[in-house]
Write a protein that holds these residues in place. Structure first.
Motif, PDB file in Angstrom:
ATOM      1  N   TYR A  91       0.823  -1.210   0.000  1.00  0.00           N
ATOM      2  CA  TYR A  91       0.000   0.000   0.000  1.00  0.00           C
ATOM      3  C   TYR A  91       0.856   1.258   0.000  1.00  0.00           C
ATOM      4  O   TYR A  91       0.355   2.361   0.200  1.00  0.00           O
ATOM      5  N   GLY A  92       2.165   1.062  -0.174  1.00  0.00           N
ATOM      6  CA  GLY A  92       3.069   2.207  -0.181  1.00  0.00           C
ATOM      7  C   GLY A  92       3.371   2.730   1.215  1.00  0.00           C
ATOM      8  O   GLY A  92       3.990   3.777   1.380  1.00  0.00           O
ATOM      9  N   GLN A  93       2.941   1.984   2.252  1.00  0.00           N
ATOM     10  CA  GLN A  93       3.189   2.408   3.630  1.00  0.00           C
ATOM     11  C   GLN A  93       4.543   1.870   4.112  1.00  0.00           C
ATOM     12  O   GLN A  93       4.907   0.741   3.779  1.00  0.00           O
ATOM     13  N   PRO A  94       5.264   2.661   4.907  1.00  0.00           N
ATOM     14  CA  PRO A  94       6.521   2.146   5.469  1.00  0.00           C
ATOM     15  C   PRO A  94       6.237   0.899   6.311  1.00  0.00           C
ATOM     16  O   PRO A  94       5.283   0.897   7.086  1.00  0.00           O
ATOM     17  N   LEU A  95       7.042  -0.148   6.138  1.00  0.00           N
ATOM     18  CA  LEU A  95       6.828  -1.356   6.937  1.00  0.00           C
ATOM     19  C   LEU A  95       7.038  -1.043   8.410  1.00  0.00           C
ATOM     20  O   LEU A  95       8.064  -0.473   8.795  1.00  0.00           O
ATOM     21  N   HIS A  96       6.084  -1.423   9.201  1.00  0.00           N
ATOM     22  CA  HIS A  96       6.119  -1.079  10.624  1.00  0.00           C
ATOM     23  C   HIS A  96       7.054  -1.993  11.423  1.00  0.00           C
ATOM     24  O   HIS A  96       7.766  -1.556  12.316  1.00  0.00           O
ATOM     25  N   THR A  97       7.061  -3.266  11.076  1.00  0.00           N
ATOM     26  CA  THR A  97       7.743  -4.238  11.943  1.00  0.00           C
ATOM     27  C   THR A  97       9.266  -4.128  11.888  1.00  0.00           C
ATOM     28  O   THR A  97       9.852  -3.849  10.843  1.00  0.00           O
ATOM     29  N   SER A  98       9.900  -4.363  13.036  1.00  0.00           N
ATOM     30  CA  SER A  98      11.367  -4.405  13.134  1.00  0.00           C
ATOM     31  C   SER A  98      11.820  -5.827  13.466  1.00  0.00           C
ATOM     32  O   SER A  98      12.938  -6.029  13.935  1.00  0.00           O
ATOM     33  N   MET A  99      10.957  -6.796  13.235  1.00  0.00           N
ATOM     34  CA  MET A  99      11.253  -8.176  13.655  1.00  0.00           C
ATOM     35  C   MET A  99      12.271  -8.831  12.724  1.00  0.00           C
ATOM     36  O   MET A  99      12.313  -8.526  11.546  1.00  0.00           O
ATOM     37  N   TYR A 100      13.134  -9.694  13.294  1.00  0.00           N
ATOM     38  CA  TYR A 100      14.060 -10.460  12.463  1.00  0.00           C
ATOM     39  C   TYR A 100      13.897 -11.951  12.725  1.00  0.00           C
ATOM     40  O   TYR A 100      13.395 -12.377  13.765  1.00  0.00           O
ATOM     41  N   LYS A 101      14.364 -12.700  11.726  1.00  0.00           N
ATOM     42  CA  LYS A 101      14.090 -14.132  11.644  1.00  0.00           C
ATOM     43  C   LYS A 101      14.461 -14.926  12.897  1.00  0.00           C
ATOM     44  O   LYS A 101      13.713 -15.774  13.345  1.00  0.00           O
ATOM     45  N   HIS A 102      15.634 -14.643  13.455  1.00  0.00           N
ATOM     46  CA  HIS A 102      16.118 -15.467  14.571  1.00  0.00           C
ATOM     47  C   HIS A 102      15.746 -14.925  15.939  1.00  0.00           C
ATOM     48  O   HIS A 102      16.268 -15.392  16.941  1.00  0.00           O
ATOM     49  N   LEU A 103      14.876 -13.922  15.981  1.00  0.00           N
ATOM     50  CA  LEU A 103      14.607 -13.306  17.284  1.00  0.00           C
ATOM     51  C   LEU A 103      13.871 -14.243  18.231  1.00  0.00           C
ATOM     52  O   LEU A 103      12.889 -14.889  17.872  1.00  0.00           O
ATOM     53  N   ARG A 104      14.421 -14.311  19.446  1.00  0.00           N
ATOM     54  CA  ARG A 104      13.690 -14.917  20.567  1.00  0.00           C
ATOM     55  C   ARG A 104      13.480 -13.804  21.584  1.00  0.00           C
ATOM     56  O   ARG A 104      14.278 -12.875  21.641  1.00  0.00           O
ATOM     57  N   THR A 105      12.443 -13.897  22.381  1.00  0.00           N
ATOM     58  CA  THR A 105      12.172 -12.831  23.347  1.00  0.00           C
ATOM     59  C   THR A 105      13.413 -12.606  24.214  1.00  0.00           C
ATOM     60  O   THR A 105      14.215 -13.528  24.414  1.00  0.00           O
ATOM     61  N   ASN A 106      13.582 -11.389  24.705  1.00  0.00           N
ATOM     62  CA  ASN A 106      14.730 -11.119  25.571  1.00  0.00           C
ATOM     63  C   ASN A 106      14.324 -11.105  27.045  1.00  0.00           C
ATOM     64  O   ASN A 106      15.116 -10.768  27.911  1.00  0.00           O
ATOM     65  N   LEU A 107      13.069 -11.461  27.297  1.00  0.00           N
ATOM     66  CA  LEU A 107      12.573 -11.630  28.667  1.00  0.00           C
ATOM     67  C   LEU A 107      11.893 -12.996  28.737  1.00  0.00           C
ATOM     68  O   LEU A 107      11.324 -13.457  27.744  1.00  0.00           O
ATOM     69  N   PRO A 108      11.929 -13.632  29.918  1.00  0.00           N
ATOM     70  CA  PRO A 108      11.342 -14.978  30.013  1.00  0.00           C
ATOM     71  C   PRO A 108       9.804 -14.945  30.069  1.00  0.00           C
ATOM     72  O   PRO A 108       9.206 -13.906  30.341  1.00  0.00           O
ATOM     73  N   LYS A 109       9.227 -16.085  29.808  1.00  0.00           N
ATOM     74  CA  LYS A 109       7.779 -16.225  29.649  1.00  0.00           C
ATOM     75  C   LYS A 109       6.899 -15.486  30.659  1.00  0.00           C
ATOM     76  O   LYS A 109       5.990 -14.769  30.246  1.00  0.00           O
ATOM     77  N   PRO A 110       7.129 -15.651  31.981  1.00  0.00           N
ATOM     78  CA  PRO A 110       6.176 -15.024  32.912  1.00  0.00           C
ATOM     79  C   PRO A 110       6.017 -13.517  32.689  1.00  0.00           C
ATOM     80  O   PRO A 110       4.936 -12.969  32.892  1.00  0.00           O
ATOM     81  N   THR A 111       7.100 -12.852  32.235  1.00  0.00           N
ATOM     82  CA  THR A 111       7.050 -11.399  32.050  1.00  0.00           C
ATOM     83  C   THR A 111       6.533 -11.016  30.661  1.00  0.00           C
ATOM     84  O   THR A 111       6.431  -9.836  30.351  1.00  0.00           O
TER      85      THR A 111
END
Ligand code: FAD
Ligand code: NAG
Ligand code: NAG
Ligand code: NAG
Ligand code: NAG
Ligand code: NAG
Length: 452
Positions: free
Chosen positions: A75-95
């Motif tokens: 749609y000509g909109q700047p892509l919002h996401t900054s996600m990358y392929k190998h990303l795992r959360t940097n905080l553990p599940k409960p948080t």
């Protein structure tokens, strides 16, 4: 006599009716269907409040949706996401969990972006939120006119624009999409490719190359190690004073800040030179709320949004809530708590202090930051004040408190990161009660089930 009572009764009834009418017709606009918008929608719905979510893309989940593309979308909109392929959360599940909606038991302690994105989809489905979201509705202006917010948005399929009146606006457009580019002398001479972490997707293009990563924030460290796996040489330029004790691989070289680029490489502040093929700026993001008009009374700068009460209420127009502007906190549970606070405010469960009092409190915090010679951006940092923040907003609003155990988990996780960035995700954190948790090494078999 009877007649007199009747008149009083009718008047009372009218007051009640107009009051309930007023309460019922309060309308709320939620901007964005990331975690901020989804959590808000859930509580607004539970409280029977009339609201609409406007989301610019055709997806929920905001930055948690990986998109292999960079630049603009269909749609000509700047892509919002900054996600990358190998990303795992940097905080553990409960948080990383929204209230009463645990992450699946079988997932590893630090899930992949994909599993977390699936979790957010399951959340939206479970709380039946999708029907409140207008997808592909890009908000282009939010103006204060009289006692309403005029929200202008365009439907990206037809380019039609709409304008509606709302009593409240919850701004949840995310703060990790607008790259902060450092602008270093000689960039224009440099023959290699320079990108920002916003456009980093996968390490493969960097295989056997000499890569410069700039910045030692969460992205700089995480992307740095991701690329170091394949790069011939990983040059890491930063000025962090943190003592990283991570056993970096031999191809990893630490450098100070950059002096300048030339055609073939980079000269650093210590006078040393490195030949470089590619550059990844992990230099953070700017706050960016282009649709918020100055009539909102907010001052938006690249590194600060002011003045805010409780890190979220626009003091000059307190029917506007800015979500997720806290730094150094468990962002997911913080967003969830802010969504509860915003909903309780809109529901009329509590009232805010007078404007002057909110302003005074904010000014005192700002003065203290400035008197220490620190930049205004510090106004958004929670850090060791995180738990106190949860206590205060819950007490003021009568909403459920984020338990102290979350802050305690984050503290130990931060220690583990400082110790070794390669191994901090091997720990599993289990909440025992509101104040205590246990930590143990995760069974490696669990991690083998990672869904990359
Ligand atoms: C690479 C990366 C890794 C991260 N890792 C973690 C982590 O491990 N743990 C953690 O807790 N946090 C992490 N975060 C922080 C993350 O931002 C939060 O977890 C959370 O996703 C923030 O949610 P949000 O709803 O505020 O913003 P977003 O997820 O950015 O969602 C904003 C939404 O608003 C929409 N929008 C924007 N502008 C408009 C407009 N004008 N009109 C309509 N809609 C609009 C966007 O399309 C998007 O859907 C990470 C962030 C990044 C970038
Ligand atoms: C919400 O308000 C709008 C505008 O007043 C109205 O059209 C709509 O029917 C309301 N929705 C609900 C569920 O009350
Ligand atoms: C909408 O506007 C964009 C950019 O201005 C244009 O490329 C597109 O063709 C338009 N779409 C429609 C349906 O008119
Ligand atoms: C890092 O280590 C050095 C040398 O061991 C020490 O002087 C410095 O204070 C440490 N910095 C921090 C922030 O701990
Ligand atoms: C870039 O600077 C370095 C260090 O001064 C120098 O050795 C190198 O030849 C320069 N490259 C070019 C193309 O001028
Ligand atoms: C507001 O108060 C009502 C009545 O006590 C309660 O049911 C509701 O959950 C509260 N809303 C929030 C968001 O706390």
């Amino acid at each position: 006599m009877l007649r007199k009572y009747c008149v009083i009764l009718v008047v009372l009834l009218q007051i009640c009716l107009s009051y309930s009418f007023y309460v019922k017709t309060k309308r709320v606009c939620v901007i964005g269907a990331g975690i901020a918008g989804l959590a808000s929608a859930r509580y607004l719905k539970e409280n029977g409040i009339n609201f609409t979510v406007l989301e610019a893309t055709q997806y929920i989940g905001g930055t948690w949706r990986y998109d292999p593309r960079t630049g603009t979308d269909e749609y000509g909109q700047p892509l919002h996401t900054s996600m990358y392929k190998h990303l795992r959360t940097n905080l553990p599940k409960p948080t990383m969990e929204l209230k009463d909606f645990p992450l699946p038991e079988h997932l590893p302690s630090f899930p992949s972006w994909r599993d977390y994105y699936l979790y957010l989809q399951a959340f939206a489905k479970h709380f039946d939120i999708l029907k409140y979201i207008k997808f592909l509705h890009n908000v282009i202006q939010v103006r204060r006119v009289g006692d309403v917010w005029k929200v202008k948005h365009e439907y990206l399929l037809t380019n039609e624009t709409f304008e509606e009146d709302y009593d409240y606006v919850i701004v949840g457009n995310g703060h990790f999409s607008k790259p902060n580019m450092p602008n270093i002398p000689g960039e224009e001479l440099f023959k290699g490719k320079i990108i920002h972490s916003h456009d980093y997707r996968e390490p493969e293009p960097y295989r056997n190359r000499r890569v410069l990563v700039v910045g030692a924030g969460p992205s700089g460290m995480d992307i740095g190690l991701d690329v170091a796996d394949v790069a011939r040489r990983l040059v890491h330029s930063h000025h962090s004073r943190i003592n990283f004790t991570t056993p970096f691989p031999p191809q990893y070289i630490k450098k100070p800040d950059i002096q300048e680029f030339n055609e073939t490489g980079v000269i650093f502040k210590d006078g040393s030179y490195e030949e470089i093929d590619d550059v990844i700026y992990c230099t953070g993001f700017h706050y960016y709320v282009p649709f918020v008009d100055e009539s909102s009374g907010l001052t938006v700068q690249p590194k600060s949004v002011v003045p805010l009460y409780r890190y979220m209420v626009n003091i000059n127009q307190p029917t506007m809530i800015m979500m997720g502007l806290v730094v150094r906190a468990c962002l997911v549970v913080a967003l969830d708590a802010q969504a509860r606070y915003a909903t309780a405010l809109i529901a009329g469960n509590f009232t805010l202090p007078p404007r002057d009092d909110m302003m005074l409190e904010w000014q005192r915090r700002m003065d203290s930051i400035r008197s220490k010679g620190l930049p205004d951006s510090y106004i958004h940092i929670l850090a060791e004040k995180e738990d106190q923040y949860y206590a205060e907003i819950s007490e003021e609003s009568g909403t459920e408190r984020v338990p102290p155990v979350m802050f305690k988990i984050r503290a130990l996780d931060t220690e583990a990161k400082l110790e070794n960035l390669y191994t901090y995700r091997n720990y599993e954190y289990t909440v025992i009660d509101d104040h205590t948790f246990t930590r143990k090494l995760e069974d490696p078999a669990v991690r083998r089930s990672l869904n990359p």
